[in-house]
Design an enzyme around this catalytic site. Structure first.
Site, PDB file in Angstrom:
ATOM      1  N   HIS A 283       0.876  -1.184   0.000  1.00 34.74           N
ATOM      2  CA  HIS A 283       0.000   0.000   0.000  1.00 34.74           C
ATOM      3  C   HIS A 283       0.906   1.226   0.000  1.00 34.74           C
ATOM      4  O   HIS A 283       1.646   1.445  -0.952  1.00 34.74           O
ATOM      5  CB  HIS A 283      -0.916  -0.106   1.206  1.00 34.74           C
ATOM      6  CG  HIS A 283      -2.075   0.835   1.216  1.00 34.74           C
ATOM      7  ND1 HIS A 283      -2.426   1.604   0.145  1.00 34.74           N
ATOM      8  CD2 HIS A 283      -2.986   1.133   2.183  1.00 34.74           C
ATOM      9  CE1 HIS A 283      -3.487   2.334   0.456  1.00 34.74           C
ATOM     10  NE2 HIS A 283      -3.843   2.066   1.694  1.00 34.74           N
ATOM     11  N   HIS A 322      -2.260  -2.055 -10.197  1.00 36.36           N
ATOM     12  CA  HIS A 322      -3.209  -1.475  -9.254  1.00 36.36           C
ATOM     13  C   HIS A 322      -4.467  -2.323  -9.245  1.00 36.36           C
ATOM     14  O   HIS A 322      -4.870  -2.832 -10.297  1.00 36.36           O
ATOM     15  CB  HIS A 322      -3.547  -0.034  -9.661  1.00 36.36           C
ATOM     16  CG  HIS A 322      -4.113   0.762  -8.541  1.00 36.36           C
ATOM     17  ND1 HIS A 322      -5.439   0.713  -8.209  1.00 36.36           N
ATOM     18  CD2 HIS A 322      -3.524   1.581  -7.639  1.00 36.36           C
ATOM     19  CE1 HIS A 322      -5.644   1.504  -7.173  1.00 36.36           C
ATOM     20  NE2 HIS A 322      -4.500   2.031  -6.803  1.00 36.36           N
ATOM     21  N   ASP A 378       2.843   5.552  -6.971  1.00 35.76           N
ATOM     22  CA  ASP A 378       4.083   5.404  -6.206  1.00 35.76           C
ATOM     23  C   ASP A 378       5.323   5.297  -7.076  1.00 35.76           C
ATOM     24  O   ASP A 378       6.437   5.405  -6.566  1.00 35.76           O
ATOM     25  CB  ASP A 378       4.004   4.161  -5.322  1.00 35.76           C
ATOM     26  CG  ASP A 378       3.041   4.371  -4.185  1.00 35.76           C
ATOM     27  OD1 ASP A 378       3.059   5.468  -3.623  1.00 35.76           O
ATOM     28  OD2 ASP A 378       2.264   3.455  -3.888  1.00 35.76           O
TER      29      ASP A 378
HETATM   30  N1  ACO Z   1       5.013  -6.814 -10.990  1.00 37.08           N
HETATM   31  C1  ACO Z   1       4.922  -8.010 -11.624  1.00 37.08           C
HETATM   32  N2  ACO Z   1       3.785  -8.718 -11.744  1.00 37.08           N
HETATM   33  C2  ACO Z   1       2.689  -8.198 -11.182  1.00 37.08           C
HETATM   34  C3  ACO Z   1       2.707  -6.956 -10.495  1.00 37.08           C
HETATM   35  C4  ACO Z   1       3.922  -6.262 -10.415  1.00 37.08           C
HETATM   36  N3  ACO Z   1       3.997  -5.083  -9.791  1.00 37.08           N
HETATM   37  N4  ACO Z   1       1.458  -6.693 -10.024  1.00 37.08           N
HETATM   38  C5  ACO Z   1       0.695  -7.715 -10.393  1.00 37.08           C
HETATM   39  N5  ACO Z   1       1.421  -8.628 -11.099  1.00 37.08           N
HETATM   40  C6  ACO Z   1       0.947  -9.862 -11.734  1.00 37.08           C
HETATM   41  C7  ACO Z   1       0.571 -10.912 -10.697  1.00 37.08           C
HETATM   42  O1  ACO Z   1       1.661 -11.744 -10.401  1.00 37.08           O
HETATM   43  C8  ACO Z   1      -0.528 -11.640 -11.430  1.00 37.08           C
HETATM   44  O2  ACO Z   1       0.067 -12.459 -12.402  1.00 37.08           O
HETATM   45  P1  ACO Z   1      -0.569 -13.906 -12.756  1.00 37.08           P
HETATM   46  O3  ACO Z   1      -1.933 -13.598 -13.310  1.00 37.08           O
HETATM   47  O4  ACO Z   1       0.379 -14.500 -13.735  1.00 37.08           O
HETATM   48  O5  ACO Z   1      -0.624 -14.647 -11.441  1.00 37.08           O
HETATM   49  C9  ACO Z   1      -1.267 -10.545 -12.179  1.00 37.08           C
HETATM   50  O6  ACO Z   1      -0.274  -9.514 -12.397  1.00 37.08           O
HETATM   51  C10 ACO Z   1      -2.445  -9.950 -11.416  1.00 37.08           C
HETATM   52  O7  ACO Z   1      -1.976  -9.439 -10.185  1.00 37.08           O
HETATM   53  P2  ACO Z   1      -2.783  -9.473  -8.826  1.00 37.08           P
HETATM   54  O8  ACO Z   1      -1.811  -9.706  -7.711  1.00 37.08           O
HETATM   55  O9  ACO Z   1      -3.952 -10.394  -8.920  1.00 37.08           O
HETATM   56  O10 ACO Z   1      -3.331  -7.996  -8.762  1.00 37.08           O
HETATM   57  P3  ACO Z   1      -3.940  -7.319  -7.497  1.00 37.08           P
HETATM   58  O11 ACO Z   1      -5.012  -6.417  -7.988  1.00 37.08           O
HETATM   59  O12 ACO Z   1      -4.301  -8.285  -6.444  1.00 37.08           O
HETATM   60  O13 ACO Z   1      -2.710  -6.472  -6.906  1.00 37.08           O
HETATM   61  C11 ACO Z   1      -1.222  -4.746  -6.412  1.00 37.08           C
HETATM   62  C12 ACO Z   1      -2.578  -5.122  -7.019  1.00 37.08           C
HETATM   63  C13 ACO Z   1      -1.145  -5.212  -4.937  1.00 37.08           C
HETATM   64  C14 ACO Z   1      -1.091  -3.224  -6.420  1.00 37.08           C
HETATM   65  C15 ACO Z   1      -0.080  -5.407  -7.236  1.00 37.08           C
HETATM   66  O14 ACO Z   1      -0.153  -4.981  -8.575  1.00 37.08           O
HETATM   67  C16 ACO Z   1       1.301  -5.127  -6.646  1.00 37.08           C
HETATM   68  O15 ACO Z   1       1.733  -5.831  -5.720  1.00 37.08           O
HETATM   69  N6  ACO Z   1       2.027  -4.092  -7.184  1.00 37.08           N
HETATM   70  C17 ACO Z   1       3.328  -3.745  -6.644  1.00 37.08           C
HETATM   71  C18 ACO Z   1       3.170  -2.964  -5.349  1.00 37.08           C
HETATM   72  C19 ACO Z   1       2.674  -1.560  -5.580  1.00 37.08           C
HETATM   73  O16 ACO Z   1       3.172  -0.834  -6.428  1.00 37.08           O
HETATM   74  N7  ACO Z   1       1.679  -1.153  -4.762  1.00 37.08           N
HETATM   75  C20 ACO Z   1       1.142   0.187  -4.793  1.00 37.08           C
HETATM   76  C21 ACO Z   1      -0.276   0.191  -5.181  1.00 37.08           C
HETATM   77  S1  ACO Z   1      -0.873   1.843  -5.307  1.00 37.08           S
HETATM   78  C22 ACO Z   1      -1.174   2.307  -3.730  1.00 37.08           C
HETATM   79  O17 ACO Z   1      -1.376   1.544  -2.818  1.00 37.08           O
HETATM   80  C23 ACO Z   1      -1.179   3.723  -3.467  1.00 37.08           C
END
Ligand code: ACO
Length: 443
Positions: A283, A322, A378
């Site tokens: 987050h 996201h 971010d």
């Molecule tokens: N890098 C690489 N792969 C990713 C990333 C990433 N940053 N984010 C998602 N994926 C992949 C997942 O592994 C998944 O792949 P799969 O389908 O092969 O298993 C697919 O994309 C879908 O991802 P989910 O985890 O289901 O997406 P979710 O909506 O649950 O997660 C989140 C969203 C937590 C923001 C995620 O994208 C993440 O961890 N990003 C990195 C952390 C980040 O930047 N957070 C800030 C968010 S903005 C905020 O809070 C202000």
């Protein structure tokens, strides 16, 4: 109310027209008609569906609340597919260009943009509440020299409830208003104290001649000069960051504030829950993780190798992806512009080159494109914070300062919403049942 009918039949007394959902429970053959309101069905309408008379009734299962609306809210609108973010109906792009954070906080909390007299009073009220009780200062001095500033913020905002014990009178609108003002006014002071503590520098008191971002810069960076003069370009860039981070509807930390606040605890305790939630790397901690990632990559020529590692599942590309935005994060677009303004004052950060290369490669790569992974807010905010000379541990604190207005706006909405009660989800129990206690010698 939903209406039960027998197998295959829909009762004419149920929801009218096509604004309903007909569900057949194949365990019993009974059919139910559930009203659809605002694109939702009520989870409680499923409870009447029972396999037998003594059955508890059907529940919905939604870990992480990915498809459950937990409230009605008029604060912030997001269309993730279209990349739209609006506070009280005003597009974020217009607010970032024309407004100030303090005015945006008024908008979020009161629902309308202020008139000039309203804004003057709002600014005055916030400005005269920026000081904290001297004991808060001594309390903060008790933290270890290397305490994480977000942990310090969490502890000190929680402690404010002990300085304002009347804050638990949450039914009184006048009381709610004064706690709102105090939270908005004192958050930058506590954040700056946490920063100065980590730097081993004396805490700087607020300067009420300065505006909100200018005073924050003063409390962060003033040294021996008699009067700190904030650079207007840095103050404006900071104000834009504050506007962009002010609210984001029912995200993890806001849900934490609402959930804890639903117990009718005071707002300092509820907002502390939000700070704790924001601390996590998925987050508000993500901007810190982005900077660490850029530092670890080290140079532009290592970016391709790093991306290959991400695609192989070794790690995530922090600052990408996201839960809601699946096309672009409108805040990221605005921040990218603010980066240029800040670098004009501070000089270009070499990590920017790595960030731009990462963005370029990821936006063309099938792995990221097919998963709809784009830079989020971010990805670039960390670069601005670093240019301001902040240690990475301060990044989530910089997020918490403006998000306070969103948390409070959502908290105010929640405590006045007659549909809300104490938050209390259900569970699917997966453990053992009714076992006889086993004595120590027999285990
Ligand atoms: N890098 C690489 N792969 C990713 C990333 C990433 N940053 N984010 C998602 N994926 C992949 C997942 O592994 C998944 O792949 P799969 O389908 O092969 O298993 C697919 O994309 C879908 O991802 P989910 O985890 O289901 O997406 P979710 O909506 O649950 O997660 C989140 C969203 C937590 C923001 C995620 O994208 C993440 O961890 N990003 C990195 C952390 C980040 O930047 N957070 C800030 C968010 S903005 C905020 O809070 C202000």
């Amino acid at each position: 109310m939903s209406t039960e009918t027998t197998s295959g039949q829909v009762s004419g007394n149920g929801a009218s027209g096509n604004q309903s959902l007909t569900v057949t429970d194949n365990r019993t053959g009974k059919t139910f008609e559930l009203p659809i309101t605002d694109g939702t069905v009520k989870a409680m309408d499923f409870r009447q569906m029972k396999a037998a008379d003594d059955d508890f009734g059907l529940m919905t299962y939604d870990p992480a609340f990915t498809n459950t609306a937990s409230c009605r809210s008029a604060v912030t609108f997001i269309d993730g597919d279209a990349g739209i973010l609006e506070y009280r109906g005003y597009p974020i792009e217009q607010l970032a260009e024309k407004s100030t954070y303090v005015e945006v906080a008024y908008l979020l909390i009161h629902g309308e943009l202020p008139t000039q007299p309203q804004l003057d009073k709002w600014v005055h009220d916030i400005t005269v509440h920026t000081f904290v009780h001297e004991n808060v200062k001594s309390f903060m001095q008790g933290f270890r020299h290397d305490a994480h500033p977000m942990g310090m913020l969490c502890g000190s905002v929680g402690a404010l409830s002990t300085f304002y014990p009347d804050a638990n009178d949450i039914k009184d609108p006048i009381n709610r208003n004064i706690q709102t003002i105090r939270l908005l006014a004192k958050m930058p002071t506590l954040a700056a104290f946490a920063y100065r503590h980590g730097m081993g520098q004396p805490y700087v008191y607020p300067d009420n001649d300065l505006d909100y971002p200018g005073n924050f810069l003063n409390m962060m960076y003033k040294m021996t000069e008699l009067k700190y003069q904030p650079d207007p370009r840095l103050a404006r860039a900071l104000d834009i960051l504050f506007i962009l981070h002010a609210d984001h509807e029912q995200n993890c930390s806001t849900s934490a504030v609402r959930s804890v606040g639903s117990s009718q605890v005071d707002p300092y305790s509820a907002v502390t829950a939000g700070i704790a939630a924001l601390y996590g790397p998925l987050h508000g901690g993500a901007n810190e993780a982005v900077l660490r990632m850029l530092q670890r990559i080290g140079s532009k020529d290592k970016v391709r190798e790093f991306i290959d590692g991400v695609k192989a599942g070794n790690e995530k590309l922090m600052g990408f992806g996201h839960r809601v935005y699946k096309n672009f994060d409108p805040r990221a677009t605005i921040i990218k512009k603010a980066v240029d303004d800040v670098f004009e004052v501070t000089g270009v950060n070499p990590l920017l080159e790595i960030a731009l290369e990462l963005e370029k490669i990821a936006l063309e790569d099938e792995y990221f494109v097919s998963r709809k992974l784009y830079p989020n807010v971010d990805f670039y905010s960390g670069l601005i914070y670093e240019a301001l000379g902040l240690p990475t541990s301060m990044f989530p604190v910089m997020f918490a300062i403006p998000r306070t207005s969103g948390w409070v706006a959502q908290w105010l909405e929640m405590v006045q919403d007659p549909e809300q009660k104490i938050a209390r989800p259900r569970q699917i129990y997966t453990g053992d049942r009714t076992r006889d206690y086993v004595g120590m010698g027999s285990r």
